[in-house]
Design a protein around this motif. Structure first.
Motif, PDB file in Angstrom:
ATOM      1  N   ARG A 101      13.424  11.696   2.734  1.00 10.02           N
ATOM      2  CA  ARG A 101      12.917  11.274   1.420  1.00 10.02           C
ATOM      3  C   ARG A 101      12.926  12.391   0.387  1.00 10.02           C
ATOM      4  O   ARG A 101      13.149  12.140  -0.800  1.00 10.02           O
ATOM      5  CB  ARG A 101      11.492  10.730   1.564  1.00 10.02           C
ATOM      6  N   GLU A 102      12.674  13.616   0.785  1.00 10.46           N
ATOM      7  CA  GLU A 102      12.579  14.671  -0.211  1.00 10.46           C
ATOM      8  C   GLU A 102      13.921  14.947  -0.891  1.00 10.46           C
ATOM      9  O   GLU A 102      13.974  15.574  -1.943  1.00 10.46           O
ATOM     10  CB  GLU A 102      12.045  15.956   0.408  1.00 10.46           C
ATOM     11  N   TRP A 103      15.014  14.479  -0.299  1.00 14.76           N
ATOM     12  CA  TRP A 103      16.327  14.637  -0.913  1.00 14.76           C
ATOM     13  C   TRP A 103      16.737  13.411  -1.715  1.00 14.76           C
ATOM     14  O   TRP A 103      17.831  13.377  -2.283  1.00 14.76           O
ATOM     15  CB  TRP A 103      17.380  14.926   0.154  1.00 14.76           C
ATOM     16  N   MET A 104      15.889  12.396  -1.770  1.00 16.80           N
ATOM     17  CA  MET A 104      16.212  11.188  -2.527  1.00 16.80           C
ATOM     18  C   MET A 104      15.785  11.338  -3.987  1.00 16.80           C
ATOM     19  O   MET A 104      14.829  12.064  -4.291  1.00 16.80           O
ATOM     20  CB  MET A 104      15.511   9.978  -1.907  1.00 16.80           C
ATOM     21  N   PRO A 105      16.465  10.666  -4.907  1.00 15.80           N
ATOM     22  CA  PRO A 105      16.074  10.736  -6.326  1.00 15.80           C
ATOM     23  C   PRO A 105      14.665  10.182  -6.528  1.00 15.80           C
ATOM     24  O   PRO A 105      14.267   9.222  -5.866  1.00 15.80           O
ATOM     25  CB  PRO A 105      17.121   9.855  -7.030  1.00 15.80           C
ATOM     26  N   PRO A 106      13.889  10.772  -7.417  1.00 12.40           N
ATOM     27  CA  PRO A 106      12.550  10.245  -7.707  1.00 12.40           C
ATOM     28  C   PRO A 106      12.636   8.926  -8.468  1.00 12.40           C
ATOM     29  O   PRO A 106      13.380   8.812  -9.438  1.00 12.40           O
ATOM     30  CB  PRO A 106      11.920  11.346  -8.569  1.00 12.40           C
ATOM     31  N   THR A 107      11.895   7.947  -8.019  1.00  7.47           N
ATOM     32  CA  THR A 107      11.877   6.645  -8.687  1.00  7.47           C
ATOM     33  C   THR A 107      10.642   6.546  -9.584  1.00  7.47           C
ATOM     34  O   THR A 107       9.605   7.157  -9.284  1.00  7.47           O
ATOM     35  CB  THR A 107      11.851   5.508  -7.653  1.00  7.47           C
ATOM     36  N   PRO A 108      10.711   5.793 -10.677  1.00  6.03           N
ATOM     37  CA  PRO A 108       9.545   5.656 -11.560  1.00  6.03           C
ATOM     38  C   PRO A 108       8.329   5.102 -10.844  1.00  6.03           C
ATOM     39  O   PRO A 108       7.192   5.486 -11.146  1.00  6.03           O
ATOM     40  CB  PRO A 108      10.046   4.700 -12.647  1.00  6.03           C
ATOM     41  N   GLY A 109       8.521   4.201  -9.872  1.00  5.74           N
ATOM     42  CA  GLY A 109       7.384   3.634  -9.171  1.00  5.74           C
ATOM     43  C   GLY A 109       6.658   4.644  -8.312  1.00  5.74           C
ATOM     44  O   GLY A 109       5.428   4.639  -8.215  1.00  5.74           O
ATOM     45  N   GLU A 110       7.398   5.547  -7.670  1.00  4.96           N
ATOM     46  CA  GLU A 110       6.788   6.554  -6.799  1.00  4.96           C
ATOM     47  C   GLU A 110       6.351   7.790  -7.564  1.00  4.96           C
ATOM     48  O   GLU A 110       5.405   8.463  -7.171  1.00  4.96           O
ATOM     49  CB  GLU A 110       7.792   6.972  -5.718  1.00  4.96           C
ATOM     50  N   PHE A 111       7.045   8.101  -8.667  1.00  3.10           N
ATOM     51  CA  PHE A 111       6.795   9.345  -9.391  1.00  3.10           C
ATOM     52  C   PHE A 111       6.557   9.079 -10.878  1.00  3.10           C
ATOM     53  O   PHE A 111       7.319   9.556 -11.727  1.00  3.10           O
ATOM     54  CB  PHE A 111       7.973  10.309  -9.212  1.00  3.10           C
ATOM     55  N   PRO A 112       5.527   8.307 -11.213  1.00  4.02           N
ATOM     56  CA  PRO A 112       5.263   8.068 -12.643  1.00  4.02           C
ATOM     57  C   PRO A 112       4.927   9.351 -13.385  1.00  4.02           C
ATOM     58  O   PRO A 112       5.242   9.487 -14.570  1.00  4.02           O
ATOM     59  CB  PRO A 112       4.078   7.099 -12.610  1.00  4.02           C
ATOM     60  N   GLY A 113       4.288  10.300 -12.703  1.00  2.00           N
ATOM     61  CA  GLY A 113       3.960  11.561 -13.353  1.00  2.00           C
ATOM     62  C   GLY A 113       5.189  12.334 -13.777  1.00  2.00           C
ATOM     63  O   GLY A 113       5.213  12.972 -14.841  1.00  2.00           O
ATOM     64  N   PHE A 114       6.230  12.285 -12.974  1.00  2.00           N
ATOM     65  CA  PHE A 114       7.456  13.000 -13.298  1.00  2.00           C
ATOM     66  C   PHE A 114       8.129  12.405 -14.528  1.00  2.00           C
ATOM     67  O   PHE A 114       8.560  13.134 -15.434  1.00  2.00           O
ATOM     68  CB  PHE A 114       8.412  12.967 -12.103  1.00  2.00           C
TER      69      PHE A 114
END
Length: 218
Positions: A83-96
């Motif tokens: 998972r750490e190599w997967m692109p951040p998704t808006p649902g999982e990473f709203p802060g980003f």
């Protein structure tokens, strides 16, 4: 010395050190050429880059360390399932993604204060962060100096001159707390690991409870 230490603590990312220095050197050289200034003033910085790159070889793996990041990223099974190599998704990473919105707003007000290498940092480390969630902290670190400088100029214009001297360090501290805090608030920065749909968390517990131990220590 820090680069040599970096290569022995987390060798895979140690190449980012010379990369960042190289981008700074290239951006500064471009400005000097535009202003028709002699590049001899960058000789010391070029030596730093050469030394920074050379000391990466001082590690147990030697020159193979330079190939390791490319071998890792070329392993599709690894890249698609950890998972750490997967692109951040808006649902999982709203802060980003909230950080990106704030970042673009600050850039729109402070763009004249950005240097060429600041733009290179934003593009390169922004691409890394969007391609793998493990690189999000690198983006925060890379763009923080430019954001702090731009914010300090805005605050310096709003505040009285005696107070303007404290605008740069104050804005740097506030930006660091805001950027890091936004990513840590909902635990986004800690969401790493394997895909649990492919690697169930209870797998080891199930095997331990249902597979009998062999006799004789085998």
């Amino acid at each position: 010395p820090l680069s040599a230490l970096w290569a022995n603590l987390h060798g895979g990312s140690a190449l980012l050190g010379p990369l960042a220095t190289g981008m700074w050197l290239a951006g500064t050289a471009a400005v000097m050429l535009w202003k028709r200034e002699p590049l001899s003033g960058l000789n010391g910085s070029a030596l730093v880059l050469a030394g920074q790159s050379a000391v990466l070889l001082i590690n147990p793996a030697g020159w193979y360390l330079l190939l390791y990041p490319f071998e890792t990223t070329s392993d599709l099974m690894y890249m698609q399932n950890v998972r750490e190599w997967m692109p951040p998704t808006p649902g999982e990473f709203p802060g980003f993604y909230g950080l990106l919105v704030v970042l673009l707003l600050v850039i729109s007000f402070t763009l004249p204060s950005w240097r060429i290498y600041d733009v290179l940092y934003l593009l390169v480390f922004g691409w890394l962060a969007l391609s793998a969630r493990r690189h999000i902290p690198l983006l925060v670190i890379a763009v923080l100096p430019a954001l702090a400088l731009g914010a300090s100029r805005i605050l310096g214009g709003w505040l009285e001159k005696p107070r303007a001297r404290t605008a740069a360090p104050a804005s740097a501290i506030l930006l660091a707390l805001a950027l890091v805090g936004a990513l840590a608030w909902d635990g986004s920065a800690l969401r790493t690991g394997m895909r649990h749909d492919l690697y169930p968390e209870g797998g080891l517990a199930f095997l331990g409870a249902n597979v009998p131990a062999r006799k004789g220590g085998e």
